[in-house]
Write an enzyme that holds these catalytic residues in place. Structure first.
Site, short mmCIF file in Angstrom:
data_model
loop_
_atom_site.label_atom_id
_atom_site.label_comp_id
_atom_site.label_asym_id
_atom_site.label_seq_id
_atom_site.Cartn_x
_atom_site.Cartn_y
_atom_site.Cartn_z
N ASP A 152 -6.00 -6.99 48.95
CA ASP A 152 -6.40 -6.42 47.65
C ASP A 152 -7.08 -7.50 46.80
O ASP A 152 -6.52 -7.99 45.83
CB ASP A 152 -5.12 -5.88 46.97
CG ASP A 152 -5.38 -5.25 45.62
OD1 ASP A 152 -6.55 -4.92 45.32
OD2 ASP A 152 -4.41 -5.10 44.85
C1 SPV Z 1 -3.02 -1.19 42.21
O1 SPV Z 1 -2.36 -0.17 42.47
O2 SPV Z 1 -3.90 -1.62 42.95
C2 SPV Z 1 -2.79 -1.91 40.96
C3 SPV Z 1 -1.43 -1.89 40.36
O3 SPV Z 1 -3.68 -2.58 40.50
S1 SPV Z 1 -0.60 -3.26 41.00
O4 SPV Z 1 -0.62 -3.19 42.46
O5 SPV Z 1 0.76 -3.23 40.48
O6 SPV Z 1 -1.31 -4.47 40.54
MG MG Z 2 -5.29 -2.85 41.80
#
Ligand code: SPV
Ligand code: MG
Length: 287
Positions: free
Chosen positions: A54
């Site tokens: 991510d």
């Molecule tokens: C996501 O769901 O990608 C978010 C929320 O940005 S978190 O994973 O808590 O950062």
């Molecule tokens: Mg996110």
């Protein structure tokens, strides 16, 4: 929805199928039908589904593909996790594209450089944006939109990055001033204490906008408690993927262990059910 409901309830989707779950699932709660109000297209679950970290590695074009699969099969509002939004020129185009597609809102987070998932907190290197730069990012998006319906939501990472409540409040005021339609405050604390403190300070702002929270780590908090705190939108940000993965892994292990599929079958939905799951599928003749 934000004006008509005490709290808007949003669940994560990362595919057409998960979009369909949000579209169709409801439960009876004391004679009242309860359902989700819309989809959160999470960068975490969209990336993880593609086997990628991510970090904005899954680019906007790939994200658009996911959005389009979900738009094809849903009617409910979509809130897109827009990560940092890129640079201000890129963000302006992102807003135009999303608005044209019918996405309802984008949430951008006040980070710069290599973005890491917030739930890592300070365990990895991440840098928060300077306040004026992020204000410029917000206003670039707002100026790019064509209708009044689309929302640019500013996400504050101060509690994630250890910058504290005062910094979070300063940013909330600045981002509202720059035109943010709502504020998301994020926390990875295991208790809701810091979020509740933020909420009570946020409620005192004269020009406040709707407040959004993502109770992943402090998941014991209830929607009723969030309403009491003045929260307008709750996002359950990753729960469909987090529940699907262990189930899929267990099935894969069961087949390997038994060298056949019989033992895994009770954990699987019946073939007839999957054949008819997608609306419009032909109904098998009764045998
Ligand atoms: C996501 O769901 O990608 C978010 C929320 O940005 S978190 O994973 O808590 O950062
Ligand atoms: Mg996110």
């Amino acid at each position: 929805l934000l004006e008509s409901k005490p709290i808007v309830r949003i669940l994560e989707a990362h595919s057409g199928l998960t979009g369909l779950i949000i579209e169709t699932v409801s439960v009876d709660r004391n004679g009242m039908k309860a359902e989700f109000d819309g989809c959160w297209i999470s960068s975490l679950t969209d990336s993880t589904t593609k086997g990628k970290p991510d970090t904005e590695l899954v680019d906007f074009t790939s994200r658009l593909d996911t959005i389009s699969h979900i738009l094809d099969v849903t009617t409910k509002p979509i809130v897109l996790d827009g990560d940092t939004g890129g640079n201000s020129e890129q963000f302006a185009f992102m807003v135009k594209t999303l608005e044209r597609l019918g996405v309802s809102a984008v949430i951008i987070e006040d980070k710069v450089g290599m973005k890491r998932n917030s739930l890592f907190g300070t365990a990895v290197k991440q840098k928060q944006a300077e306040i004026p730069d992020f204000c410029y990012q917000i206003s670039s998006g707002k100026q790019a939109q064509v209708t009044d319906d689309f929302m640019v939501i500013a996400r504050i990472e101060s509690l994630i990055l250890g910058a504290g409540l005062d910094d979070a409040m300063e940013r909330a005021q600045a981002y509202i001033g720059a035109g943010a339609d709502a504020i998301m405050i994020h926390s990875k604390a295991s208790e809701p204490t810091e979020i509740i403190e933020f909420c009570s300070r946020f409620r005192q702002l004269d020009n406040r906008v709707p407040l959004v929270v993502v109770p992943t780590t402090y998941c014991m908090i209830t929607e009723a408690e969030l309403i009491d705190q003045g929260v307008s939108m709750v996002i359950y940000a990753n729960h469909l993927l987090r529940s699907a993965y262990p189930a899929m892994k267990k099935t894969a292990e069961t087949i390997l262990k038994h060298q056949r599929a019989l033992e895994a079958d009770p954990d699987c939905m019946p073939i007839k059910e999957i054949l008819t799951l997608i609306p419009g599928s032909p109904k098998p003749k009764k045998s």
